[in-house]
Scaffold this active site. Structure first.
Site, PDB file in Angstrom:
ATOM      1  N   HIS A   1      44.483  28.538  33.711  1.00 15.48           N
ATOM      2  CA  HIS A   1      44.280  28.814  34.972  1.00 15.48           C
ATOM      3  C   HIS A   1      44.009  27.246  35.985  1.00 15.48           C
ATOM      4  O   HIS A   1      42.755  26.584  35.352  1.00 15.48           O
ATOM      5  CB  HIS A   1      42.903  29.547  34.286  1.00 15.48           C
TER       6      HIS A   1
ATOM      7  N   VAL B   1      33.829  31.691  30.781  1.00 15.31           N
ATOM      8  CA  VAL B   1      34.053  31.506  32.541  1.00 15.31           C
ATOM      9  C   VAL B   1      34.729  29.774  32.057  1.00 15.31           C
ATOM     10  O   VAL B   1      34.935  30.116  33.087  1.00 15.31           O
ATOM     11  CB  VAL B   1      33.155  32.299  32.966  1.00 15.31           C
TER      12      VAL B   1
END
Ligand code: APR
Length: 308
Positions: free
Chosen positions: A174, A117
């Site tokens: 991302h 993450v």
């Protein structure tokens, strides 16, 4: 009970642990480098259990021995993005953290599925996969999942309809070169291209791309954590229940979309083995061009990593 470990007991990590405990997804271990923080947060969450009615056990620790036997390890350890800071500024600081964390996962939880993450997400996932001595499908990243839930939220806000009927798809990196895909974003099966004009869709796409920065701007010091924690929970659940749900994941590409040897956001089937399949979507010529930009950008970040 499955065993789920979250490394990094900060905003994202601790909120993910809370969500997973409340859903009784397994026993949870929360590990951090700072002494006391994971222990204190774990105890606080345990004291919520009688009222929230969950039997998940939560352990806070600084000791990697406690992650032994984990089915899933989620890495949220790192420094969050500050205002004016690009995800790339984080590359150097966070890559040292990823190396340290992954060396320990290799030693103590070599059979886990690992979900990265920490930002910048795509190169950090690549780095993790290089340090971890495990098959590529068992290491993937949570990025597009968050971007897609943001896109879905904005679509529902625009249409004034329930979020429950929206299924959104965002692929690529991302960061601000991510690629929201309107033709694969649907409301009860109806593509949003049938429901909104192009300008409106473009506004929602732009807001999605700036979704993380919009929140950083409000917080001034720190970045989003509720939706990231929800996205982590959604992905971990598909692994531990072997649900094989299809969702955007930062996966290792071996020829899909014409790329090889790079991690990027794509629709993937997530199950017990991690990324069990990747769906190669048909894209417009313009979208192919944008995806190339996005992937080239990831590749250039990967080149900046010091890999030995
Ligand atoms: N090992 C374990 N934990 C570490 C390490 C390390 N080597 N280095 C830092 N940490 C811990 C910090 O002590 C802190 O508790 O990681 C935690 C990070 O928490 P926050 O600073 O609150 O950051 P958060 O908002 O949770 O974001 C974490 O997720 O979404 C991404 O961009 C975000 O990379 C960032 C990460």
């Amino acid at each position: 009970m499955k065993k789920i470990t979250v490394i990094g007991a900060g905003n994202v990590g601790a909120t993910a642990v809370q969500r997973m405990a409340e859903l009784e997804m397994g026993d949870l271990v929360m590990l951090d480098i700072v002494e006391g923080i994971p222990q204190g947060k774990a105890l606080d969450l345990m004291q919520s259990a009688p009222l929230m009615e969950y039997d998940s056990h939560i352990r806070g620790t600084n000791d990697y021995n406690d992650i032994t036997g984990s089915d899933v390890v989620v890495i949220t350890a790192g420094v969050p993005r500050k205002p004016g800071m690009d995800r790339k500024d984080l590359l150097k600081i966070n890559s040292n953290i990823i190396k340290d964390v992954c060396t320990n996962i290799t030693e103590y939880a070599p059979d886990a599925v690992v979900i990265v993450v920490t930002n910048p997400l795509d190169p950090m996932t690549y780095l993790a996969s290089r340090v971890l001595d495990m098959p590529d499908n068992r290491v993937f990243g949570m990025g597009g999942m968050l971007d897609s839930t943001r896109f879905a939220t904005f679509v529902a806000m625009e249409l004034g309809c329930s979020v429950k009927d929206i299924s959104a798809m965002v692929i690529g990196s991302h960061d601000n070169l991510m690629l929201p895909l309107p033709q694969y974003t649907t409301v009860s099966g109806i593509p949003i291209t049938e429901l909104m004009d192009e300008d409106t869709i473009q506004e929602l796409v732009d807001r999605t791309i700036n979704g993380g920065a919009e929140i950083v701007k409000y917080f001034k010091n720190g970045s989003a954590f509720y939706a990231p924690a929800a996205s982590i929970t959604h992905m971990v659940e598909s692994v531990i229940r072997d649900s094989k749900r299809i969702m955007p994941a930062t996966a290792y590409l071996k020829g899909e979309y014409g790329y090889d040897g790079v991690y990027a956001g794509v629709p993937a089937k997530i199950g017990r083995e991690g990324v069990e399949d990747i769906i190669d979507l048909k894209l417009s010529d313009k979208q192919k061009e944008l995806l190339t930009k996005s992937v080239v950008n990831i590749q250039s970040s990967i080149e900046l990593l010091e890999l030995e």
